[in-house]
Design a protein around this motif. Structure first.
Motif, PDB file in Angstrom:
ATOM      1  N   ARG A 180       0.537  -1.280   0.131  1.00  0.00           N
ATOM      2  CA  ARG A 180      -0.101   0.266  -0.155  1.00  0.00           C
ATOM      3  C   ARG A 180       0.157   1.372  -0.241  1.00  0.00           C
ATOM      4  N   GLU A 181       2.239   1.024   0.794  1.00  0.00           N
ATOM      5  CA  GLU A 181       2.744   2.328   0.661  1.00  0.00           C
ATOM      6  C   GLU A 181       2.802   2.995  -0.641  1.00  0.00           C
ATOM      7  N   ILE A 182       4.116   1.264  -1.076  1.00  0.00           N
ATOM      8  CA  ILE A 182       4.471   1.321  -2.978  1.00  0.00           C
ATOM      9  C   ILE A 182       3.357   1.997  -3.618  1.00  0.00           C
ATOM     10  N   ALA A 183       1.890   1.521  -3.349  1.00  0.00           N
ATOM     11  CA  ALA A 183       0.969   2.417  -4.576  1.00  0.00           C
ATOM     12  C   ALA A 183       1.253   3.613  -4.010  1.00  0.00           C
ATOM     13  N   LEU A 184       0.950   4.228  -3.039  1.00  0.00           N
ATOM     14  CA  LEU A 184       0.681   5.305  -2.137  1.00  0.00           C
ATOM     15  C   LEU A 184       1.599   6.293  -2.947  1.00  0.00           C
ATOM     16  N   ALA A 185       3.316   5.625  -3.379  1.00  0.00           N
ATOM     17  CA  ALA A 185       4.125   6.391  -3.920  1.00  0.00           C
ATOM     18  C   ALA A 185       3.993   6.975  -4.578  1.00  0.00           C
ATOM     19  N   LYS A 186       3.491   5.725  -5.783  1.00  0.00           N
ATOM     20  CA  LYS A 186       3.449   6.031  -7.126  1.00  0.00           C
ATOM     21  C   LYS A 186       2.340   6.602  -8.329  1.00  0.00           C
ATOM     22  N   LEU A 187       1.199   6.248  -6.785  1.00  0.00           N
ATOM     23  CA  LEU A 187       0.077   7.390  -6.681  1.00  0.00           C
ATOM     24  C   LEU A 187       0.718   9.354  -7.148  1.00  0.00           C
ATOM     25  N   ILE A 236      -0.281   2.207 -11.998  1.00  0.00           N
ATOM     26  CA  ILE A 236      -0.170   0.293 -11.904  1.00  0.00           C
ATOM     27  C   ILE A 236       1.487   0.084 -13.105  1.00  0.00           C
ATOM     28  N   ALA A 237       1.247   0.712 -13.644  1.00  0.00           N
ATOM     29  CA  ALA A 237       2.345   0.074 -14.993  1.00  0.00           C
ATOM     30  C   ALA A 237       3.803   0.580 -14.199  1.00  0.00           C
ATOM     31  N   LEU A 238       4.208   1.265 -13.388  1.00  0.00           N
ATOM     32  CA  LEU A 238       5.181   1.745 -12.210  1.00  0.00           C
ATOM     33  C   LEU A 238       5.795   0.825 -11.644  1.00  0.00           C
ATOM     34  N   LEU A 239       4.744   0.105 -10.767  1.00  0.00           N
ATOM     35  CA  LEU A 239       4.357  -0.472  -9.529  1.00  0.00           C
ATOM     36  C   LEU A 239       5.947  -0.986  -9.234  1.00  0.00           C
ATOM     37  N   LEU A 240       6.343  -1.807 -10.244  1.00  0.00           N
ATOM     38  CA  LEU A 240       7.414  -2.555 -10.344  1.00  0.00           C
ATOM     39  C   LEU A 240       8.390  -2.673 -10.924  1.00  0.00           C
TER      40      LEU A 240
END
Length: 332
Positions: free
Chosen positions: A128-135, A166-170
């Motif tokens: 969730r923290e990574i998701a927040l950072a990408k948003l 989402i494309a940048l997540l990984l």
């Protein structure tokens, strides 16, 4: 070595009456951090080329020949299990319609967390923290709130930003963007393309942009491929092609841009339309629509000829280059 190299890719669709050739002899490369545009009318084979890279061609389509080398490994020969380590992880894809990509019954946060956990051993809180950072990276306002919202609660531009996040997540090495601004108005289109350009330059991510919009290609990409009827007919540096297109089809696409027209006069239009896969003409597939076509154009598919830094598949261009070379030899 190029990050991605496609060699003589041949994609077909097995139908009653015989195979249909969707792609024939497609070859190109993509370096780390490079931005490459694939341009052409609908039906040219752009999306098929993109989907083939990740083996996402649905039956009855199949890869009949060629290689798709990612860091030297042939993706076309990989099993589904091996490809799972590549898809979404090292090569990410942005599709045309975000509402078709996002699951309407799951929150944005759930979808982003599940995508992360599918590829990494990670806790829900860390994901969730990574998701927040990408948003935040794609400039979505109030990202904490957006994580708990559903796709229908966001605007079209906001949904497309979520897709990019989402494309940048990984942290992929390549992003393939298939008409990423099709469903958006002009203002939002410009914002999304500026965002993609900023991310690619800042993160060093390679971008493959599929579009029919030469205006976008000229602003975003460094190199471009022009496709027609499943073949690459012209490729080289974007600026060189835009400023001095060699192939008659590329010239037609540029002349059809609204800014190329004269006030009060009808916009230019290339005569005819893209042939169907069942009726691809012999020889150069563009010859029925080409004002410069001669007898040989309807008989033989032209080989590539180099003009400056551009490779072109055109009999007339080869003829002009040969004539110019002969004139120079006579002068010398």
């Amino acid at each position: 070595m190029a990050l991605l190299e496609v060699r003589n890719l041949d994609v077909r669709f097995a139908v009653r009456g015989g195979d249909l050739h969707a792609l024939q002899g497609i070859s190109f490369s993509l370096d780390r951090g490079e931005r490459l545009g694939l341009v052409g009318e609908s039906g040219a084979g752009k999306s098929v080329a993109a989907f083939s890279i990740l083996k996402l061609i649905a039956q009855p389509g199949y890869i009949a020949g060629g290689e798709i080398l990612f860091e030297g490994r042939n993706l076309a020969a990989m099993s589904e299990r091996e490809l799972r380590q590549i898809r979404g992880n090292r090569i990410a894809m942005i599709f045309q319609d975000p509402m078709m990509t996002l699951n309407p019954v799951l929150t944005i946060g759930t979808q982003m967390v599940e995508a992360l956990k599918a590829h990494r051993s990670i806790t829900t809180q860390a994901a969730r923290e990574i998701a927040l950072a990408k948003l935040r990276k794609v400039y979505i306002p109030s990202p904490e709130t957006r994580l708990d919202q559903y796709p229908h609660e966001l605007s079209g531009g906001m949904r497309q930003r979520v897709i990019i996040a989402i494309a940048l997540l990984l942290d992929p090495e390549i992003i393939i963007a298939d008409e990423p601004t099709t469903a958006l108005d002009v203002t939002i289109q410009a914002e999304i393309m500026a965002l993609l350009l900023e991310l690619c330059e800042g993160e060093g991510v390679a971008l493959m942009l599929i579009t029919h919009d030469l205006g976008i290609v000229s602003q975003v990409t460094q190199r471009m491929l022009v496709m027609y009827s499943g073949r690459i007919i012209e490729q080289g540096p974007t600026r060189e092609i835009i400023n001095d297109a060699q192939h008659p089809y590329t010239q037609g696409l540029i002349n059809a841009l609204p800014q190329m027209g004269e006030r009060g006069r009808r916009l230019y239009q290339i005569p005819g339309s893209m042939p169907s896969l069942r009726n691809i003409p012999t020889g150069c597939p563009f010859h029925p629509r080409c004002e410069f076509a001669t007898d040989i154009c309807g008989q033989d598919m032209p080989d590539y000829v180099t003009s400056g830094n551009v490779n072109v598949a055109c009999h007339e261009v080869r003829k002009l280059i040969d004539e110019e070379r002969q004139m120079q030899e006579v002068k010398s």
